[in-house]
Design a protein around this motif. Structure first.
Motif, PDB file in Angstrom:
ATOM      1  N   TYR A 229      45.376  34.840  45.117  1.00 25.22           N
ATOM      2  CA  TYR A 229      44.012  34.460  45.503  1.00 25.22           C
ATOM      3  C   TYR A 229      43.605  33.280  44.635  1.00 25.22           C
ATOM      4  CZ  TYR A 229      43.782  38.900  48.013  1.00 25.22           C
ATOM      5  OH  TYR A 229      44.031  39.933  48.883  1.00 25.22           O
ATOM      6  N   TYR A 230      42.935  32.302  45.241  1.00 30.83           N
ATOM      7  CA  TYR A 230      42.604  31.106  44.471  1.00 30.83           C
ATOM      8  C   TYR A 230      41.441  30.345  45.084  1.00 30.83           C
ATOM      9  CZ  TYR A 230      45.181  28.576  48.148  1.00 30.83           C
ATOM     10  OH  TYR A 230      45.613  28.061  49.350  1.00 30.83           O
ATOM     11  N   MET A 231      40.882  29.440  44.292  1.00 33.39           N
ATOM     12  CA  MET A 231      39.848  28.520  44.757  1.00 33.39           C
ATOM     13  C   MET A 231      40.529  27.237  45.229  1.00 33.39           C
ATOM     14  SD  MET A 231      37.348  29.400  41.551  1.00 33.39           S
ATOM     15  CE  MET A 231      36.288  27.969  41.664  1.00 33.39           C
ATOM     16  N   ASP A 232      40.238  26.836  46.462  1.00 36.13           N
ATOM     17  CA  ASP A 232      40.869  25.669  47.078  1.00 36.13           C
ATOM     18  C   ASP A 232      40.094  24.406  46.679  1.00 36.13           C
ATOM     19  OD1 ASP A 232      42.123  23.813  48.638  1.00 36.13           O
ATOM     20  OD2 ASP A 232      41.773  24.815  50.549  1.00 36.13           O
ATOM     21  N   VAL A 233      40.634  23.662  45.724  1.00 32.13           N
ATOM     22  CA  VAL A 233      39.944  22.486  45.183  1.00 32.13           C
ATOM     23  C   VAL A 233      39.739  21.427  46.254  1.00 32.13           C
ATOM     24  CG1 VAL A 233      40.031  20.660  43.446  1.00 32.13           C
ATOM     25  CG2 VAL A 233      40.904  22.947  42.897  1.00 32.13           C
ATOM     26  N   SER A 234      40.719  21.271  47.134  1.00 33.89           N
ATOM     27  CA  SER A 234      40.654  20.213  48.144  1.00 33.89           C
ATOM     28  C   SER A 234      39.636  20.491  49.234  1.00 33.89           C
ATOM     29  CB  SER A 234      42.035  20.013  48.787  1.00 33.89           C
ATOM     30  OG  SER A 234      42.483  21.205  49.400  1.00 33.89           O
ATOM     31  N   SER A 235      39.160  21.725  49.346  1.00 30.62           N
ATOM     32  CA  SER A 235      38.189  22.090  50.385  1.00 30.62           C
ATOM     33  C   SER A 235      36.950  22.720  49.770  1.00 30.62           C
ATOM     34  CB  SER A 235      38.826  23.044  51.409  1.00 30.62           C
ATOM     35  OG  SER A 235      39.865  22.403  52.115  1.00 30.62           O
ATOM     36  N   ASP A 236      36.379  22.019  48.801  1.00 25.70           N
ATOM     37  CA  ASP A 236      35.094  22.399  48.210  1.00 25.70           C
ATOM     38  C   ASP A 236      35.113  23.789  47.572  1.00 25.70           C
ATOM     39  OD1 ASP A 236      32.595  21.458  47.529  1.00 25.70           O
ATOM     40  OD2 ASP A 236      31.611  22.338  49.272  1.00 25.70           O
ATOM     41  N   TYR A 237      36.233  24.145  46.977  1.00 27.71           N
ATOM     42  CA  TYR A 237      36.368  25.389  46.202  1.00 27.71           C
ATOM     43  C   TYR A 237      36.114  26.655  47.026  1.00 27.71           C
ATOM     44  CZ  TYR A 237      36.743  22.432  42.090  1.00 27.71           C
ATOM     45  OH  TYR A 237      37.168  21.491  41.185  1.00 27.71           O
ATOM     46  N   ARG A 238      36.521  26.634  48.270  1.00 28.77           N
ATOM     47  CA  ARG A 238      36.463  27.867  49.067  1.00 28.77           C
ATOM     48  C   ARG A 238      37.582  28.799  48.608  1.00 28.77           C
ATOM     49  NH1 ARG A 238      38.919  25.432  54.792  1.00 28.77           N
ATOM     50  NH2 ARG A 238      41.053  25.075  53.999  1.00 28.77           N
ATOM     51  N   LEU A 239      37.442  30.093  48.885  1.00 27.62           N
ATOM     52  CA  LEU A 239      38.452  31.066  48.485  1.00 27.62           C
ATOM     53  C   LEU A 239      39.526  31.193  49.559  1.00 27.62           C
ATOM     54  CD1 LEU A 239      36.598  34.085  46.802  1.00 27.62           C
ATOM     55  CD2 LEU A 239      38.272  32.551  45.767  1.00 27.62           C
ATOM     56  N   CYS A 240      40.776  31.188  49.111  1.00 24.33           N
ATOM     57  CA  CYS A 240      41.922  31.379  49.993  1.00 24.33           C
ATOM     58  C   CYS A 240      42.887  32.354  49.330  1.00 24.33           C
ATOM     59  CB  CYS A 240      42.649  30.050  50.249  1.00 24.33           C
ATOM     60  SG  CYS A 240      41.668  28.781  51.057  1.00 24.33           S
ATOM     61  N   ARG A 241      43.885  32.773  50.116  1.00 22.03           N
ATOM     62  CA  ARG A 241      44.973  33.537  49.516  1.00 22.03           C
ATOM     63  C   ARG A 241      46.302  33.079  50.101  1.00 22.03           C
ATOM     64  NH1 ARG A 241      44.672  39.851  51.684  1.00 22.03           N
ATOM     65  NH2 ARG A 241      45.089  39.446  53.900  1.00 22.03           N
ATOM     66  N   LEU A 242      47.308  33.052  49.230  1.00 24.75           N
ATOM     67  CA  LEU A 242      48.655  32.623  49.583  1.00 24.75           C
ATOM     68  C   LEU A 242      49.579  33.826  49.562  1.00 24.75           C
ATOM     69  CD1 LEU A 242      50.959  30.392  49.842  1.00 24.75           C
ATOM     70  CD2 LEU A 242      51.004  30.463  47.319  1.00 24.75           C
ATOM     71  N   SER A 243      50.297  34.050  50.647  1.00 25.65           N
ATOM     72  CA  SER A 243      51.293  35.117  50.678  1.00 25.65           C
ATOM     73  C   SER A 243      52.550  34.630  49.978  1.00 25.65           C
ATOM     74  CB  SER A 243      51.627  35.503  52.117  1.00 25.65           C
ATOM     75  OG  SER A 243      52.744  36.387  52.144  1.00 25.65           O
ATOM     76  N   LEU A 244      52.984  35.327  48.946  1.00 28.84           N
ATOM     77  CA  LEU A 244      54.180  34.933  48.217  1.00 28.84           C
ATOM     78  C   LEU A 244      55.446  35.258  48.986  1.00 28.84           C
ATOM     79  CD1 LEU A 244      53.206  35.978  44.571  1.00 28.84           C
ATOM     80  CD2 LEU A 244      53.292  33.676  45.537  1.00 28.84           C
ATOM     81  N   SER A 245      55.335  36.056  50.049  1.00 33.44           N
ATOM     82  CA  SER A 245      56.521  36.410  50.829  1.00 33.44           C
ATOM     83  C   SER A 245      56.894  35.332  51.844  1.00 33.44           C
ATOM     84  CB  SER A 245      56.309  37.747  51.551  1.00 33.44           C
ATOM     85  OG  SER A 245      55.217  37.659  52.453  1.00 33.44           O
ATOM     86  N   ASP A 246      55.891  34.641  52.411  1.00 34.66           N
ATOM     87  CA  ASP A 246      56.205  33.622  53.421  1.00 34.66           C
ATOM     88  C   ASP A 246      55.441  32.313  53.256  1.00 34.66           C
ATOM     89  OD1 ASP A 246      53.652  34.276  54.229  1.00 34.66           O
ATOM     90  OD2 ASP A 246      54.283  35.385  56.018  1.00 34.66           O
ATOM     91  N   ASN A 247      54.705  32.165  52.150  1.00 37.31           N
ATOM     92  CA  ASN A 247      53.967  30.931  51.834  1.00 37.31           C
ATOM     93  C   ASN A 247      52.902  30.570  52.866  1.00 37.31           C
ATOM     94  OD1 ASN A 247      55.050  30.384  49.353  1.00 37.31           O
ATOM     95  ND2 ASN A 247      56.142  28.538  49.965  1.00 37.31           N
ATOM     96  N   THR A 248      52.371  31.553  53.578  1.00 39.35           N
ATOM     97  CA  THR A 248      51.266  31.287  54.500  1.00 39.35           C
ATOM     98  C   THR A 248      49.942  31.395  53.749  1.00 39.35           C
ATOM     99  OG1 THR A 248      51.186  33.622  55.157  1.00 39.35           O
ATOM    100  CG2 THR A 248      52.530  32.120  56.503  1.00 39.35           C
TER     101      THR A 248
END
Length: 341
Positions: A229-248
């Motif tokens: 889970y992380y803050m997306d710097v490139s999109s105004d610090y919205r919250l996203c999550r990255l799946s470590l199994s498939d990089n989606t």
């Protein structure tokens, strides 16, 4: 001759007692080995100051009503006990020991506080056997197995990543630069770049080698159940999550976020808004967002029972709400009352 025999016997008994006492003392001060997968606190708590840490139903916390001194309590906020008289943060816990950054400058007044004591410390979970592991300023620290990885800071070298063994037998420079060690899982520290990019990197604590995980633009990564889970710097610090199994990547909210913490069922986050700022929470997949408290808040720390937070710019009052149940914000009154006892 008989008196000499008695003297020798008495001296032998004293010597044996001293040897036994020394052995017991050495064994009691020996820090047991940890499994390499052990971590001292969650990344979400440490990114919010590391003011609360929990293990086996016991919560260790920095009591804002008592200058940030170290306390312990049950997860239901009963049986509060004061463990130190100095300000602490970046609290970690494992087994019978606590690890934290301590600074006496905020913990009291009078002659005993004229000399400032600060650094990375270890103690028993009851506050006894306090030991300084490194007398330097530390920004953030995380226990990974037998080592505390911490951001050491001074005016000469500025911020560097160090590790110190929990028995103080080793102290090593890991990286000459800024690495936030908060997000550690199974011996891997996930962190974002701060120099040339904001990619997601992984530091293997078994070898202290670094590899690139994801070429994104992120901040404050938090590992939870196979996701970052992380803050997306490139999109105004919205919250996203990255799946470590498939990089989606999944976008969880379009809100601009200032800080966040990930629990077992909810993500708590501070929404930045000129007209409608609020502490929010939503499900781990971003569904069902709801307001926890209107206004600007920080220091979001989670335990198994409560979510704790404070108004931006104020240490007290400390607020809490059931971490998984219906929202019901009240003040952390037990902590305030414990100071008066």
């Amino acid at each position: 001759m008989k008196n000499n025999w008695k003297v020798l016997l008495f001296a032998g008994i004293i010597l044996l007692a001293l040897i036994i006492s020394s052995v017991i003392s050495a064994l009691s001060s020996k820090v047991p080995r940890n499994d390499p997968s052990v971590t001292g606190n969650t990344a979400g708590n440490l990114n919010n100051g590391g003011l609360f840490a929990e293990e086996n139903g016991r919560v260790y916390f920095s009591n804002a009503y008592d200058n940030g001194c170290l306390y312990s309590m049950n997860a239901d906020e009963t049986d509060l006990k004061k463990l130190s008289s100095s300000t602490v943060n970046s609290i970690n816990t494992a087994g019978d020991y606590l690890y934290y950054y301590m600074d006496s400058s905020g913990g009291g007044t009078g002659l005993g506080y004229v000399v400032r004591t600060y650094g990375v410390y270890r103690s028993k979970t009851n506050g006894d056997h306090l030991t300084c592991l490194d007398r330097n300023a530390s920004v953030t620290m995380q226990l990974c197995g037998d080592y505390i990885y911490y951001q050491r800071y001074n005016n000469t070298d500025f911020t560097q990543l160090y590790k110190v063994k929990n028995d103080k037998s080793e102290n090593t420079l890991v990286y000459d630069g800024v690495i936030n060690p908060s997000a550690c899982h199974n011996g891997i520290i996930y962190f974002n770049g701060t120099e040339d990019d904001h990619y997601l990197y992984a530091l293997d604590t078994a070898t202290d080698t670094i590899s690139t995980v994801y070429q994104g633009n992120l901040w404050y990564p938090v590992w939870h159940n196979g996701y970052i889970y992380y803050m997306d710097v490139s999109s105004d610090y919205r919250l996203c999550r990255l799946s470590l199994s498939d990089n989606t990547v999944e976008v969880l909210t379009s809100d601009k976020v200032d800080s966040f913490n990930v629990g077992e069922s909810y993500i708590y986050y501070q929404r930045i808004s000129a007209s409608q700022p609020a502490l929010m929470r939503m499900a781990l997949d971003g569904s069902n967002p709801e307001i926890v408290a209107e206004g600007n808040y920080c220091n979001i720390n989670l335990t198994s029972t409560y979510a704790y937070f404070t108004a931006f710019g104020a240490d007290t009052p400390v607020y809490h709400t059931p971490v998984n149940g219906p929202v019901n914000v009240t003040t952390f009154q037990a902590a305030a009352e414990a100071v008066l006892q």
